[in-house]
Design a protein around this motif. Structure first.
Motif, short mmCIF file in Angstrom:
data_model
loop_
_atom_site.label_atom_id
_atom_site.label_comp_id
_atom_site.label_asym_id
_atom_site.label_seq_id
_atom_site.Cartn_x
_atom_site.Cartn_y
_atom_site.Cartn_z
N GLN A 21 63.89 -33.63 -45.44
CA GLN A 21 64.62 -32.52 -44.68
C GLN A 21 63.83 -31.75 -43.55
O GLN A 21 64.38 -31.60 -42.49
CB GLN A 21 64.75 -31.49 -45.46
CG GLN A 21 65.72 -30.18 -45.13
CD GLN A 21 67.42 -30.66 -44.61
OE1 GLN A 21 67.99 -31.36 -45.26
NE2 GLN A 21 67.60 -30.31 -43.43
N GLU A 24 64.16 -33.96 -40.70
CA GLU A 24 65.31 -34.12 -40.05
C GLU A 24 65.37 -32.78 -39.05
O GLU A 24 66.09 -32.79 -38.05
CB GLU A 24 66.51 -34.09 -40.79
CG GLU A 24 67.88 -33.95 -40.60
CD GLU A 24 68.94 -33.96 -41.48
OE1 GLU A 24 70.01 -33.42 -41.16
OE2 GLU A 24 68.75 -34.58 -42.54
N ASP A 25 64.97 -31.56 -39.84
CA ASP A 25 64.93 -30.33 -39.01
C ASP A 25 63.92 -30.51 -37.77
O ASP A 25 64.50 -29.95 -36.75
CB ASP A 25 64.79 -29.09 -39.98
CG ASP A 25 65.64 -29.09 -40.96
OD1 ASP A 25 66.69 -29.51 -40.88
OD2 ASP A 25 65.46 -27.89 -41.82
N ARG A 27 63.35 -32.89 -35.85
CA ARG A 27 63.84 -33.74 -34.94
C ARG A 27 65.09 -33.05 -34.22
O ARG A 27 65.30 -33.14 -32.94
CB ARG A 27 64.63 -35.17 -35.37
CG ARG A 27 63.39 -36.09 -36.02
CD ARG A 27 63.90 -37.40 -36.29
NE ARG A 27 62.97 -38.64 -36.71
CZ ARG A 27 61.94 -38.93 -36.06
NH1 ARG A 27 61.93 -38.88 -34.63
NH2 ARG A 27 61.15 -39.65 -36.67
N GLN A 28 65.95 -32.43 -35.08
CA GLN A 28 67.01 -31.64 -34.47
C GLN A 28 66.61 -30.33 -33.56
O GLN A 28 67.31 -30.20 -32.58
CB GLN A 28 67.88 -30.84 -35.71
CG GLN A 28 68.82 -32.14 -36.26
CD GLN A 28 69.49 -31.62 -37.29
OE1 GLN A 28 69.66 -30.37 -37.75
NE2 GLN A 28 70.46 -32.02 -38.08
N ALA A 29 65.15 -30.02 -33.85
CA ALA A 29 64.59 -28.77 -33.05
C ALA A 29 64.14 -29.47 -31.68
O ALA A 29 63.53 -28.71 -30.85
CB ALA A 29 63.72 -27.94 -33.91
N GLY A 30 64.15 -30.76 -31.66
CA GLY A 30 63.40 -31.32 -30.26
C GLY A 30 62.14 -31.52 -30.57
O GLY A 30 61.67 -31.53 -29.56
#
Length: 59
Positions: A21, A24-25, A27-30
């Protein structure tokens, strides 16, 4: 120091699902994929906490 994304294990030691998690977080935050991940270990050498800078971390 740049802002960072930090995760803690719910029961002191982090599980594989919690680590997934975190990734994933991040990567989503860039977060740049080549940023180093910092970890704090428990006395039993298990991961307690992980953190990564939200922007390029060259330090």
């Amino acid at each position: 120091m740049p802002a960072s994304l930090t995760f803690h294990g719910d029961d002191k030691d982090m599980t594989l699902d919690e680590l997934a998690q975190f990734v994933e977080d991040a990567r989503q935050a860039g977060v740049p994929g080549d940023n180093p991940v910092r970890a704090e270990l428990s006395t039993s050498q298990k991961i307690k906490e992980v953190a990564v800078a939200l922007k390029a971390d060259r330090s």
